[in-house]
Design an enzyme around this catalytic site. Structure first.
Site, PDB file in Angstrom:
ATOM      1  CG  HIS A   1      59.138  -9.554  30.553  1.00 33.81           C
ATOM      2  ND1 HIS A   1      60.419  -9.168  30.239  1.00 33.81           N
ATOM      3  CD2 HIS A   1      58.845 -10.583  29.730  1.00 33.81           C
ATOM      4  CE1 HIS A   1      60.887  -9.936  29.256  1.00 33.81           C
ATOM      5  NE2 HIS A   1      59.955 -10.806  28.931  1.00 33.81           N
TER       6      HIS A   1
ATOM      7  CB  CYS B   1      62.623 -12.935  29.892  1.00 30.57           C
ATOM      8  SG  CYS B   1      61.857 -13.679  28.452  1.00 30.57           S
TER       9      CYS B   1
ATOM     10  CD  GLU C   1      61.001  -6.197  32.124  1.00 25.63           C
ATOM     11  OE1 GLU C   1      60.706  -6.930  33.088  1.00 25.63           O
ATOM     12  OE2 GLU C   1      61.365  -6.647  31.017  1.00 25.63           O
TER      13      GLU C   1
END
Ligand SMILES: Nc1ncnc2c1ncn2[C@@H]1O[C@H](COP(=O)(O)OP(=O)(O)O)[C@@H](O)[C@H]1O
Ligand SMILES: [Mg+2]
Lengths: 79, 225, 726, 79
Positions: free
Chosen positions: B202, B85, B204
């Site tokens: 993302h 990002c 994560e």
């Protein structure tokens, strides 16, 4: 007919972007810098022949949409 | 595996990525942007967030920070670098990745789960995925509209440097499934040596079933061996 | 400078108030002092019209650590964890500059929460706009939504829930209320009360500018001919600096450096210093030339009244300055000792060693005016709506009309603009009855929701106040959370009008009654009066923000249907109350009549039974029934999922329309596996709870027996088009 | 010495923001509008007396920070 419009924050209004840009420029070695203020720029082309009328129209656009007069000032220039 | 997460003022996914890395057994360290040396790392992560408020252009100012010169050095000597990002935006601003990330086509911040397709599963970041596997991953950005010049785009395709593309649940890549206006639905790209990956989604955020799903896990496990 | 009547008026003070000031000081105030009085004595800071009513709210409870009176309320959720939360309005600035107004609203409420030592973990908002046809609405909607997102996304705190409503009552006065929720260690909570003499008073954060200075446009020596460019302005938010300030404060809070800390909110340096001194029964002396300023030549008046954002005042333990300063420097923030605590019990303001103002703290705080304003009671409206006289409408058409209306359309156009997942603990995002946030690294979670219902409150404030607490409570119950406490934002018109004051007083009585009965105390809140223009007041709009606890989060409960052929039951009795309903408003534009009645006993029993059923894992999905009635609740359940359903025609039936669209309170819909039905019925019977089987889930179609059948994809489309077409 | 810097998107880069402003202006009744392009504006004050040197410095700032030459062009003007 073409106009440029510059919209900037009023003098006493906080300009967080300008501040960060200013600090960064200093950090990358631009010591002679005094100040930076950031604003928006618009290039507006309009199909009106009469310069007076055209400018009036662009002025209208600024008041109605491009600038919020509570916090911003604007400037219109023929280019 | 040693990882370092670079923290800029305004980074805000730094904790999230650290949690994911630790969960995957990375030995992780947080590196403050004012530091001048990197700890020994096999992987450097530049996390998401709004470094320096994303003022001027997203990623532009972080791209001028002290630690970035170290990241560039490490990357050039082959260290793995992952930018997520805002991290992707920073990587393009430093030139480690080519191209740029423009405002989303609809001019709005977009947060939602989207489908992306693994277009290349032959890299250190993706080898645990299947080719063309469709993942559901969260995106959250204002400027994720990937742009590059025609020559580079050609190179991306010819050298399989496109990592992920936005698609539908079945893997179809089209305009309707392009959330932000990216060229060819690009969601992530590699550099030519494929040791640097920048991606808008993302991973994560996708390592915990209670919160979302586990589609991000294999990216981290790919890196582990 | 001579204090003229005009100056007094420009400062929003009444002449009698000015007389009291003279008495308290034993002399005339100077301009600086007048400004300080005006800031502390205005409605916003002094709560002069509301205090005597607020006093009645229940604020105590086993789980309450700190009730109203601090920056935010604090509750105990066990294992040394505390939740700190508050809601606040930013209505007027948002109307002038929607983006910045909303953004700074979010920034302000976040500071209230992290000032107390909490890391913010969730943001919520309640936003009310005028009619969609009003020429300003679209721009305001766009600006407010992107402003809320702009701040929350940037600082990295998920915006997880809220409510969005349109009603012409807000045409000239929108409402923007923001709520922040934080998590702290129970033994590491920070308060604003000053302690000890000669302690350093430290200014940290952004520099002070001429933002939002009250009455700064008035003529004075400082504000002469040039006063035009010094016009009061809306503040610009700087989420980046706030993020730094938050991290720096949280870092400093790790040890024992801080005696007391207070954010500079409304009335900036004035209210923060007075509050700290007043609570500690001390004096405070400030050297104003030390205040970090953004502009040149700022006067003491401007410094004391500036509302620049992203600033805090801290009172430090002796000898901690160096260490604290280092932390703030690391985060590139100003850190300046600007004064000290004293035993004079006075606020003393010096500029270059010259005393510019000197006011007893008590005059500003405890002696501030307190009004018992006249208020009128509102009777329960009598007018019964005659259903028979209305033009007939097909159920299907009515449902479609409601689902495609601005107020009932799916809100993902809004919520997609908010980062809901950052911090990776959002177990349930927007779109459900309440959002669920896991406590980081633990098994437990909290549920949060904000709610209001101005139509009910307008029709009968007492019932409306009662109802809205219950609805909020119900929303938490529906996701399996035990409701713990609320915060409230009371948006009302002009309190000087007895009618408005009556709305306020009675809404509060209603809130009190429900809170007491449900053991659901109020721990923080905010009052916003004077919402309206030109004698037109908004409908009374109390907004309730609730927090509940899920002590062991196994799977987040929501209202998404999970399976084909499961049984749908309704808990709570249906009478078919249509007055003040969405049905009458959306279909017939009828807005009079009584709001639905609240039966607190049923409310509590029903809710507790639902909690038990969820806890025992006997249910697939749960939805509370609110505006739009049963059929809208059912439609929402199937729109969000991959399943349709079929509603049976009830056996004992007065009017099908009333059954489907009535807004009787205290009801829930539950989706239950056939095999589990018996166990569920047992619980309900044991608790004497009224329930009925009302339908069954099925594939693909939303169906009302003998009436209509509609593809859920179509229903989804109907519900999702309004924002995109607006 | 004061300079204005205008940074605009390159011609072949899509300018959705300008497009939206353009559409909105049309919607509020500005029919004579031909086109709008949007950009950024900076007002930079610098403590260098020599105009050439000063301009060179500002140009440097643009290259190093203010503009991303992959997607943007810039123009510097003394004001
Ligand atoms: N402005 C907003 N910000 C965030 N979430 C919102 C907003 N407006 C509505 N929502 C979400 O949309 C969903 C539907 O809202 P609403 O119909 O008011 O729910 P309820 O009746 O259960 O309170 C909820 O999950 C709510 O949190
Ligand atoms: Mg609900």
């Amino acid at each position: 007919m073409k106009f440029s419009v510059i919209v900037t924050l009023k003098k006493d209004v906080l300009d967080p972007q300008g501040k960060v840009v200013e600090n960064t420029l200093r950090n990358i070695g631009m010591e002679d810098l005094k100040s930076v203020r950031q604003g928006k720029y618009f290039e507006i082309e309009i199909n009106i022949g009469d310069p007076k009328k055209a400018e009036k129209k662009v002025d209208d656009m600024c008041k109605k949409l491009l600038a919020n007069l509570v916090i911003e000032d604007y400037k219109v220039c023929k280019i | 595996m040693n990882s370092s997460v670079i923290v800029f003022p305004g980074s805000n996914c730094d904790r999230d990525i650290a949690v994911a890395l630790e969960k995957m057994q990375f030995k992780n360290r947080m590196v403050w942007h004012k530091e001048t040396a990197l700890p020994k790392s096999d992987l450097i992560v530049i996390p998401g967030g709004f470094s320096y408020g994303d003022y001027l252009r997203s990623g532009a100012i972080a791209g001028k920070s002290l630690i970035i010169t170290e990241v560039i050095k490490a990357a050039n000597s082959g260290c793995l670098v992952l930018g997520i990002c805002n991290g992707f935006q920073i990587l393009t601003e430093t030139g480690l990745l080519e191209g740029a990330l423009l405002r989303n086509k609809n001019l709005k911040f977009i947060n939602k789960d989207v489908n992306i397709k693994v277009t290349n599963n032959q890299t250190k970041f993706s080898k645990k995925y299947k080719k063309d596997q469709v993942l559901k991953i969260n995106i959250a950005h204002n400027e994720g509209n990937y742009f590059t010049n025609p020559e580079h785009l050609k190179k991306l395709n010819e050298e399989s440097l496109i990592a992920f593309k936005y698609c539908d649940t079945k893997g179809k890549v089209d305009e309707e499934n392009n959330p932000n206006g990216s060229l060819e639905n690009i969601a992530g790209v590699y550099n030519s040596k494929k040791n640097i990956l920048g991606m808008m989604p993302h991973p994560e955020r996708m390592v915990d079933k209670m919160i979302s799903n586990k589609d991000g896990i294999n990216l981290f496990s790919s890196l582990l061996n | 400078m001579k204090i003229t009547n005009q100056l007094i008026e420009k400062h929003g003070l009444k002449y009698e108030e000015f007389s009291s000031i003279k008495k308290l000081l034993n002399r005339e105030p100077n301009l600086l002092e007048l400004g300080i009085f005006s800031a502390m004595w205005n409605e916003h800071c002094s709560y002069k019209s509301s205090r005597i009513h607020l006093k009645n709210l229940p604020t105590k409870g086993k789980k309450v650590i700190q009730g109203p009176g601090e920056n935010a309320g604090v509750i105990d959720i066990g294992d040394n964890d505390a939740i700190i939360f508050k809601i606040e309005s930013h209505n007027h600035p948002s109307y002038l500059e929607p983006y910045q107004g909303a953004a700074t609203g979010v920034g302000g409420i976040l500071r209230d929460v992290f000032t107390m030592g909490a890391r913010p973990i969730a943001l919520l908002n309640s936003i009310h706009f005028g009619s969609p046809d009003h020429h300003k609405t679209k721009n305001l909607l766009n600006g407010v939504v992107s402003g809320i997102g702009g701040y929350g996304n940037s600082i990295g705190i998920p915006t997880v829930a809220g409510e969005t409503k349109f009603n012409k009552t807000y045409n000239e006065n929108i409402l923007v209320n923001a709520m922040a929720v934080g998590h702290a260690n129970k033994d590491k909570i920070f308060y604003s009360k000053a302690k000890g003499l000669n302690k350093s008073v430290v200014y940290v954060g952004s520099k002070t500018g001429r933002d939002g200075i009250h009455g700064a446009s008035m003529a004075s020596a400082e504000f002469d001919e040039n006063s035009e460019d010094k016009k009061p302005t809306v503040q610009v938010g700087d989420p980046f600096t706030e993020k730094l300030l938050m991290e720096a404060c949280l870092e400093l809070m790790q040890d024992n450096s801080i005696i007391s800390i207070q954010d500079m909110g409304a009335a900036g340096l004035t209210s923060s210093s007075v509050e700290m001194a007043s609570k500690g029964e001390l004096g405070i002396e400030l050297d104003l030339e030390k205040v970090p300023c953004r502009e040149e030549n700022m006067t003491p008046y401007e410094m004391m009244l500036s509302e620049s954002q992203e600033r805090m005042l801290i009172i430090l333990e002796d000898g901690k300055e160096k260490k604290a300063k280092k932390i703030f420097e690391k985060w590139d923030l100003d850190f300046v000792v600007i004064g000290k605590t004293t035993d004079t019990k006075k606020l003393v303001l010096k500029y270059n060693n010259h005393i510019e103002g000197e006011i007893p703290i008590s005059a500003l705080a405890t002696s501030a005016p307190l009004y018992n304003r006249k208020w009128d009671k509102k009777k329960l409206p009598k007018d019964k709506v005659d259903l028979g006289a209305l033009k007939k409408i097909k159920i299907e058409d009515a449902l479609i009309k409601i689902l495609s209306s601005a107020n009932h359309s799916n809100k993902s156009w809004i919520t997609d603009q908010f980062d809901q997942m950052v911090m990776c603990d959002t177990a349930q995002k927007s779109g459900s009855d309440a959002a669920i946030i896991r406590i980081h690294g633990k098994e437990k979670a909290i549920a949060v929701s904000v709610d209001s219902s101005s139509n009910y409150c307008k029709a009968h404030p007492l019932s409306g106040g009662k109802q809205i607490v219950c609805e909020n409570w119900r929303n938490l119950v529906a996701v399996g959370a035990k409701p713990i406490a609320i915060t409230n934002c009371l948006n009302f018109g002009n309190p000087e009008e007895p009618k408005i004051m009556g709305e306020f007083a009675e809404c509060l009585l209603g809130i009190k009654e429900s809170c007491e009965f449900l053991s659901y105390p109020v721990v923080s809140g905010n009052v916003s009066f004077y919402n309206g223009t030109n004698k037109k007041n908004i409908s009374p709009t109390p907004v309730i923000g609730g927090v509940g606890l899920i002590s062991n989060l196994k799977k987040p409960m929501n209202h998404i249907l999970k399976k084909d052929s499961s049984i749908l039951i309704i808990i709570g009795k249906t009478f078919g109350h249509l007055e003040q309903s969405t049905f009458l408003e959306e279909v017939y534009s009828i807005t009079d009549g009584q709001p639905p009645e609240i039966n607190l006993k049923n409310e509590k029993n029903n809710g507790e039974a639902v909690l038990e059923i969820i806890k025992k894992d006997l249910v697939n999905s749960v939805h509370d029934i609110s505006s739009g009635g049963l059929i809208v609740a059912l439609a929402e359940m199937s729109i969000q999922s991959d399943f349709g359903l079929k509603v049976y025609k009830p056996k004992k039936l007065t009017k099908f329309i009333k059954y489907l669209f009535g807004e009787d309170q205290g009801r829930y819909v539950l989706e239950i596996d056939k095999e589990k039905l018996k166990k569920v019925e047992e619980i309900l019977k044991n608790n004497n709870i009224f329930y009925e089987q009302i339908g069954v889930t099925q594939k693909d179609f939303f169906e009302v027996e003998d009436e209509f059948k509609i593809d859920i994809k179509k229903l989804h489309k109907i519900n999702n088009q309004w924002y995109n077409n607006y």
